[in-house]
Design an enzyme around this catalytic site. Sequence first.
Site, PDB file in Angstrom:
ATOM      1  CG  HIS A   1       2.433   6.025   8.442  1.00 13.85           C
ATOM      2  ND1 HIS A   1       1.327   6.256   7.659  1.00 13.85           N
ATOM      3  CD2 HIS A   1       3.492   6.010   7.588  1.00 13.85           C
ATOM      4  CE1 HIS A   1       1.695   6.371   6.393  1.00 13.85           C
ATOM      5  NE2 HIS A   1       3.001   6.226   6.329  1.00 13.85           N
TER       6      HIS A   1
ATOM      7  CD  GLU B   1       6.012   4.437   5.090  1.00 13.65           C
ATOM      8  OE1 GLU B   1       5.043   3.713   4.788  1.00 13.65           O
ATOM      9  OE2 GLU B   1       6.043   5.651   4.839  1.00 13.65           O
TER      10      GLU B   1
ATOM     11  CG  HIS C   1       6.659  10.040   5.852  1.00 16.63           C
ATOM     12  ND1 HIS C   1       6.068   9.712   7.057  1.00 16.63           N
ATOM     13  CD2 HIS C   1       5.996   9.294   4.913  1.00 16.63           C
ATOM     14  CE1 HIS C   1       5.133   8.818   6.865  1.00 16.63           C
ATOM     15  NE2 HIS C   1       5.046   8.542   5.568  1.00 16.63           N
TER      16      HIS C   1
ATOM     17  NE  ARG D   1      -4.702  12.018   2.042  1.00 17.97           N
ATOM     18  CZ  ARG D   1      -5.922  11.488   2.094  1.00 17.97           C
ATOM     19  NH1 ARG D   1      -6.843  12.052   2.830  1.00 17.97           N
ATOM     20  NH2 ARG D   1      -6.218  10.421   1.400  1.00 17.97           N
TER      21      ARG D   1
END
Length: 323
Positions: A103, A120, A178, A198
């Site tokens: 991200h 996150e 991740h 991605r």
Amino acid sequence: MELYPIKFEPLYKYRLWGGEKLKTHLNKEYNKESIGESWEISDVKGDETQVLSGTLKGQTLKQLIQTYKGAFLGESVYKIFGEDFPLLIKFIDAKTPLSIQVHPSNELAKERHNSFGKNEMWYVMQADKDAELIVGFESEISKEEYLKQLEEDTILNVMHHETVAKGDTFYIPTGRIHAIGAGVLLAEIQQTSDVTYRIYDYNRVDATTGKERELHNDLAIDAIDFTYYNNFKTNYKKDINTTNTLVHSPYFKTNFIKVQGEFIKDYSKLDSFVIYMCVSGDFEIECNNKKYSLQMGETILFPATTINVRVFSNKADFLEIYY
């Protein structure tokens, strides 16, 4: 109308890697297949969750903020975010692995997508035998070596794979590569953002489109943090009837609370909304002389005007989240 503790109607999201655990383990009710995510509290444009019951039933999270402002968010939170809710709260069920992804930072996300970044955290609620997460790199790696591994389709070999069990927690800052592995059910707390790059997707074909999903490696290369870390898991205490610090970041604060009997929380000095995510067992809540119940897989939001919350349970675990 007066504010009160609010449950929202979850939004169920199809994912090609989704399974049935949201239904079988968390008692979610839906009739679609391959549901991978339950968005519990969302202010993502076009995906705003609505109040489940009470006098505010049907109102979106955005409408609540527009009406109640700092009384709902917290005055200090409202000054920072205005009418935008800062967090997106989810449960995720991965029947098969998610793509390897990253991200962007707040700065990159703002510049490229006019969005927040996506810091996150994951709290594992259930994991099949040998289920794993991918977090960061296994050893020191240069950008050049990374690109070589990507080109040769061997990128998985340089990722850090970690076998997980119930209660394992990971903070995933922006820039950290991740992926959630097959057989993992978890709670996710993140900034309000739906921006994901991605990197690798196992050459899978999405049954709904008949095509491989798009990769974003040109965008991802500038977003990746190539720093090597030797430990990714969050260490925390699990003391009973106390507030155990879990993940405290600049973007959200999360505590782990294990209740047996009665536990009282005083929020009179906290200038923020508070969210409870029940991750094990079930419990009763008393707030403003009214009672509410929460079972594993349910989420409730307390507006910033909340002063005291009393929790009763034979045995339950929940995450306490605020800004």
